[in-house]
Design an enzyme around this catalytic site. Structure first.
Site, mmCIF file in Angstrom:
data_model
loop_
_atom_site.group_PDB
_atom_site.id
_atom_site.type_symbol
_atom_site.label_atom_id
_atom_site.label_comp_id
_atom_site.label_asym_id
_atom_site.label_seq_id
_atom_site.Cartn_x
_atom_site.Cartn_y
_atom_site.Cartn_z
ATOM 1 N N HIS A 138 36.240 31.135 64.183
ATOM 2 C CA HIS A 138 37.052 31.317 65.123
ATOM 3 C C HIS A 138 36.311 32.159 66.637
ATOM 4 O O HIS A 138 36.884 32.965 67.074
ATOM 5 C CB HIS A 138 38.024 32.331 64.535
ATOM 6 C CG HIS A 138 38.902 31.810 63.645
ATOM 7 N ND1 HIS A 138 39.163 30.503 63.464
ATOM 8 C CD2 HIS A 138 39.531 32.476 62.649
ATOM 9 C CE1 HIS A 138 40.118 30.432 62.303
ATOM 10 N NE2 HIS A 138 40.149 31.657 61.737
ATOM 11 N N HIS A 211 46.729 31.664 65.854
ATOM 12 C CA HIS A 211 46.707 32.149 64.256
ATOM 13 C C HIS A 211 47.886 33.261 64.143
ATOM 14 O O HIS A 211 47.568 34.270 63.555
ATOM 15 C CB HIS A 211 45.475 32.811 64.164
ATOM 16 C CG HIS A 211 44.757 32.942 62.919
ATOM 17 N ND1 HIS A 211 45.128 33.525 61.847
ATOM 18 C CD2 HIS A 211 43.495 32.494 62.570
ATOM 19 C CE1 HIS A 211 44.514 33.459 60.897
ATOM 20 N NE2 HIS A 211 43.176 32.739 61.326
ATOM 21 N N GLU A 345 47.526 26.669 60.954
ATOM 22 C CA GLU A 345 46.710 26.486 62.270
ATOM 23 C C GLU A 345 46.406 24.976 62.434
ATOM 24 O O GLU A 345 45.596 24.441 61.918
ATOM 25 C CB GLU A 345 45.605 27.313 62.102
ATOM 26 C CG GLU A 345 45.520 28.637 61.836
ATOM 27 C CD GLU A 345 44.300 29.167 60.885
ATOM 28 O OE1 GLU A 345 43.152 29.243 61.426
ATOM 29 O OE2 GLU A 345 44.687 29.608 59.857
HETATM 30 C C1 BGC Z 1 40.601 30.987 57.991
HETATM 31 C C2 BGC Z 1 40.263 32.272 56.885
HETATM 32 C C3 BGC Z 1 40.081 33.499 57.717
HETATM 33 C C4 BGC Z 1 41.316 33.773 58.289
HETATM 34 C C5 BGC Z 1 41.303 35.004 58.931
HETATM 35 C C6 BGC Z 1 41.746 31.502 58.656
HETATM 36 O O1 BGC Z 1 41.946 30.608 59.821
HETATM 37 O O2 BGC Z 1 40.523 29.967 57.247
HETATM 38 O O3 BGC Z 1 38.871 31.882 56.031
HETATM 39 O O4 BGC Z 1 39.919 34.587 56.567
HETATM 40 O O5 BGC Z 1 41.473 32.831 59.323
HETATM 41 O O6 BGC Z 1 40.043 35.250 59.420
#
Ligand code: BGC
Length: 380
Positions: A138, A211, A345
């Site tokens: 991310h 998110h 997402e």
């Molecule tokens: C990921 C997860 C992660 C979460 C928060 C999601 O988009 O796929 O693995 O733990 O985001 O960080």
């Protein structure tokens, strides 16, 4: 016609061009005040951050900050007319500590994982921040969720909030100055439309998403295991223990990943390889052309709320809040526990820069990235 309306300062609250059409008739004074209001919210380090409230003609109210573009609250009515927020979020920016896993935030420069934080473009290797064990997740340590965006609230026939951010060459290891614009619009059809635009001066991987963690019941103490989901995907990308795709596209048929028909999330969740228990997978959408197409539908029978996700993206990450472990407390003081929210997402596949068979995520100088996702919430 689009117009930026003058700001009226009202006891610390700035009203930005609210449209009072429904208030013209004095007998309907309880009708929702459509428009956007801006409120000085908090500070992040030395930077002041604001909170914008978008309200539509039906009284749906969404709060978004220019801090990380976070959607902090989304208030809608359930089938009995009771209003509550269907997303996880906090009432102060300071509560969004580094331990908070991206609640409601804009994600970039690359949403999801890049293996070992490394990739090559034209033979040149780049090394990104590794913030998820040995992988990049991310956008790195200070991704787009943790920066302050410049905001431009606009009242057209509906209200929009446009956020801009310049991600500098070398930020978190990425090449190129990337100019990003994200436009949030709350429509009168109860949709939150998110339009992403980006340009760069050097070739760079880009994968932008939001998110938000949804709990359609409007009560974060309920799990989402009884909510039903349909995902319009015949294939998914299996992952290794570090959640990096193996490169294979696997059929969902006959597996716990088959959501081609509405299925309760809890039905097969214990069969998903873990730990932790739950879904955290990229689904390859059946319709992957660049028009807006339906990706997923979630339904909560208890509240009657339905969430439909439409996108121009080729894939969607379905994440069931597996890492929520009760450590974080909501504004009501109650712990936020495992599987009490879900994320959808919209995205390109994880680790695409290292998988030549996956659709490319490399944005080149002279090109403009356009991507649209719509979250639509109705009651049935
Ligand atoms: C990921 C997860 C992660 C979460 C928060 C999601 O988009 O796929 O693995 O733990 O985001 O960080």
């Amino acid at each position: 016609m689009k117009k930026r309306i003058n700001l009226i300062n009202l006891s610390g609250l700035l009203i930005i061009g609210s449209i009072f059409t429904s208030c013209m008739n004095k007998t309907t004074s309880t009708a929702p005040k459509q428009g956007i209001t801006k409120q000085a919210w908090d500070s992040v380090g030395k930077q002041a951050v604001d909170l914008y409230t978008l309200t539509n003609k039906n009284g749906v109210e969404i709060k978004i900050s220019n801090y990380g573009g976070k959607v902090t609250s989304w208030i809608t009515k359930d089938k009995s007319g009771k209003s509550s927020s269907i997303v996880l979020g906090f009432d102060s920016a300071k509560k969004y500590t580094p331990a908070v896993p991206y609640f409601g935030a804009l994600i970039g420069r690359y949403g999801n994982r890049i293996a070992k934080g490394k990739f090559k473009i034209d033979g040149k290797e780049y090394t990104l921040a590794t913030n998820d064990h040995t992988n990049h997740l991310h956008g790195g340590n200070i991704g787009f969720d943790k920066v302050v965006w410049t905001a431009d609230p606009i009242v057209d026939t509906v209200s929009s909030l446009t956020l801009n951010y310049l991600s500098k060459d070398g930020e978190e290891g990425y090449p190129g100055n990337l100019k990003v614009t994200v436009k949030y619009t709350l429509t009168d059809a109860d949709e939150l439309k998110i339009e992403y635009t980006a340009t760069t001066d050097k070739a760079t991987p880009v994968n932008l998403t939001n998110h938000s963690y949804f709990n359609l019941s409007g009560d974060h103490t309920n799990t989402i295991l009884d909510e039903e989901i349909q995902i319009n995907a015949d294939k998914y990308t299996p992952v290794d223990a570090g959640l990096i795709p193996t490169g294979e596209l696997k059929a969902v048929a006959g597996t716990p990943f088959d959501f081609t028909k509405p299925t309760k999330i809890g039905t097969h969740i214990n069969e998903v390889p873990g730990p932790p228990v739950g879904y955290d997978h990229n689904f390859v959408l059946r319709n992957s052309d660049t028009t807006v197409h339906q990706a997923a539908v979630v339904y909560d029978a208890m509240s009657g709320r339905q969430l439909e996700v439409l996108t121009t993206e080729p894939a969607i990450q379905f994440y069931t809040g597996n890492f929520l472990d009760g450590t974080l407390k909501a504004d009501d003081g109650k712990p936020i526990t495992q599987h009490t929210a879900l994320c959808l997402e919209t995205q390109h596949y994880p680790d695409s820069p290292n998988e030549p068979s996956f659709p490319s995520t490399i944005l080149k100088p002279g090109e403009t990235l356009h991507s649209t996702t719509i979250y639509k919430v109705t009651v049935r």
